[in-house]
Design a protein around this motif. Structure first.
Motif, mmCIF file in Angstrom:
data_model
loop_
_atom_site.group_PDB
_atom_site.id
_atom_site.type_symbol
_atom_site.label_atom_id
_atom_site.label_comp_id
_atom_site.label_asym_id
_atom_site.label_seq_id
_atom_site.Cartn_x
_atom_site.Cartn_y
_atom_site.Cartn_z
ATOM 1 N N GLU A 1 10.897 7.903 -0.580
ATOM 2 C CA GLU A 1 9.568 7.195 -0.426
ATOM 3 C C GLU A 1 9.803 5.674 -0.591
ATOM 4 N N PRO A 2 10.755 5.182 0.254
ATOM 5 C CA PRO A 2 11.127 3.501 0.049
ATOM 6 C C PRO A 2 9.751 2.702 0.006
ATOM 7 N N TYR A 3 8.908 2.899 0.658
ATOM 8 C CA TYR A 3 7.546 1.747 0.833
ATOM 9 C C TYR A 3 6.744 2.069 -0.599
ATOM 10 N N VAL B 1 7.416 -4.599 2.579
ATOM 11 C CA VAL B 1 6.499 -4.554 1.330
ATOM 12 C C VAL B 1 6.428 -5.811 0.645
ATOM 13 N N GLY B 2 6.796 -6.913 1.316
ATOM 14 C CA GLY B 2 6.504 -8.228 0.932
ATOM 15 C C GLY B 2 7.564 -8.812 0.142
ATOM 16 N N PRO C 1 1.238 -6.343 0.074
ATOM 17 C CA PRO C 1 0.478 -5.884 1.074
ATOM 18 C C PRO C 1 -0.287 -4.611 0.644
ATOM 19 N N GLU C 2 -1.452 -4.365 1.125
ATOM 20 C CA GLU C 2 -2.464 -3.229 0.741
ATOM 21 C C GLU C 2 -1.345 -1.877 1.104
ATOM 22 N N PRO C 3 -1.203 -0.755 0.609
ATOM 23 C CA PRO C 3 -0.557 0.223 1.284
ATOM 24 C C PRO C 3 -0.665 0.680 2.606
ATOM 25 N N LYS C 4 -1.936 0.591 3.117
ATOM 26 C CA LYS C 4 -2.554 1.010 4.305
ATOM 27 C C LYS C 4 -2.015 0.185 5.242
ATOM 28 N N ALA C 5 -1.703 -1.177 4.867
ATOM 29 C CA ALA C 5 -1.384 -1.953 5.933
ATOM 30 C C ALA C 5 0.274 -2.157 5.893
ATOM 31 N N GLU D 1 -3.742 11.244 -9.499
ATOM 32 C CA GLU D 1 -4.438 12.167 -8.375
ATOM 33 C C GLU D 1 -4.754 11.075 -7.389
ATOM 34 N N ASP D 2 -5.265 9.715 -7.802
ATOM 35 C CA ASP D 2 -5.923 8.699 -6.954
ATOM 36 C C ASP D 2 -4.580 7.674 -6.519
ATOM 37 N N LYS D 3 -3.683 8.048 -6.330
ATOM 38 C CA LYS D 3 -2.605 7.333 -6.058
ATOM 39 C C LYS D 3 -2.727 6.956 -4.355
ATOM 40 N N PRO D 4 -2.180 5.655 -4.063
ATOM 41 C CA PRO D 4 -2.245 5.305 -2.668
ATOM 42 C C PRO D 4 -1.578 6.046 -1.573
ATOM 43 N N THR D 5 -1.729 6.121 -0.450
ATOM 44 C CA THR D 5 -0.820 6.643 0.565
ATOM 45 C C THR D 5 -0.185 5.673 1.167
ATOM 46 N N PHE D 6 1.033 6.055 1.190
ATOM 47 C CA PHE D 6 2.127 5.069 1.749
ATOM 48 C C PHE D 6 2.827 5.802 3.158
ATOM 49 N N PRO D 7 3.177 4.724 3.869
ATOM 50 C CA PRO D 7 3.691 5.638 5.189
ATOM 51 C C PRO D 7 4.985 6.379 4.985
#
Length: 248
Positions: free
Chosen positions: A156-158, A200-201, A227-231, A29-35
């Protein structure tokens, strides 16, 4: 090879060791958000890209494995394994001292492949159910990760590539085989593929045309810090000239 995997037999009995526990569900539920990807996503139309016989006539798998540098003793992941065309041949290539993990996101396809693994007594193969944004691979485990004619189906490739990175060993590579055409037409333009991996590095190591496998083969390796997901900056797909001019 010698005997069927207990893992495969567990899944045939209806037990899936990869299903998340309640605690894991709470964590997700706390998964990071990706573009989001700025491109269409191809639908999954079949577990089979072509018949195994026709692919073998072109020596497809052997050529891909040669170019990818897959050797005895390696640990390899076959992502989007489908009916197991590459899984079976990878198992033969890496031998008894190697390992193959075959992953798919459709339970029925995963189950059918587990049956094939058991039937062909491949004791160096395990089968796993992944998720659309996460192949659920163990950390620091793989020398090669193969994605053959399936990258264009990743919605959701990123997130997918970000979650994949920790599973790759130092010096390991992600190997993509795809067609050079728009994603909605079941391919991925190489420039778009390179952009999404780099976001994604990952670093492009090699890109070659490969008509015998239906397009090209590209190889990437993790490069620098994840990278951080938000970056993550999403790649922009250029608009076709005809559409761009009509908007002028």
């Amino acid at each position: 090879m010698r005997r069927a995997l207990p893992f495969a037999l567990l899944m045939l009995a209806g037990c899936d060791a990869t299903q998340p526990t309640p605690a894991a569900n709470a964590q997700r539920e706390d998964k990071p958000t990706f573009p989001k990807a700025d491109r269409p996503v191809a639908t999954i139309v079949s577990a089979r890209w072509s018949t195994e016989e026709s692919r073998d006539r072109l020596n497809e798998a052997e050529l891909v494995m040669d170019k990818a540098g897959i050797a005895p003793g390696m640990t390899v992941a076959d992502i989007g394994a489908g009916e197991g065309y590459y899984t079976i041949r990878l198992a033969q290539r890496v031998g008894d001292d190697g390992r193959v993990l075959a992953e798919d996101i459709i339970p029925q396809i995963r189950d059918a492949l587990a049956q094939r693994v058991a039937r062909e007594r491949l004791d160096n193969v395990s089968v796993r159910l992944g998720e659309p944004d996460d192949a659920k691979l163990p950390i620091n485990s793989f020398d090669r990760v193969l994605m053959v004619h399936m990258y264009h189906e990743i919605a959701e490739p990123y997130a997918f590539l970000w979650n994949l990175r920790p599973s790759i060993r130092k010096g390991g590579r992600v190997v993509v085989v795809d067609a050079d055409r728009p994603t909605q037409n079941h391919g991925t333009p190489p420039a778009l593929l390179k952009c999404e991996f780099e976001a994604v590095g990952y670093k492009l190591v090699e890109l070659q045309k490969m008509p015998s496998a239906g397009g090209y083969i590209a190889m990437f390796t993790p490069d620098g810090r994840r990278p951080e997901p938000k970056a993550i900056v999403p790649c922009r797909v250029p608009m076709p000239a005809s559409r761009a001019s009509s908007k002028g």
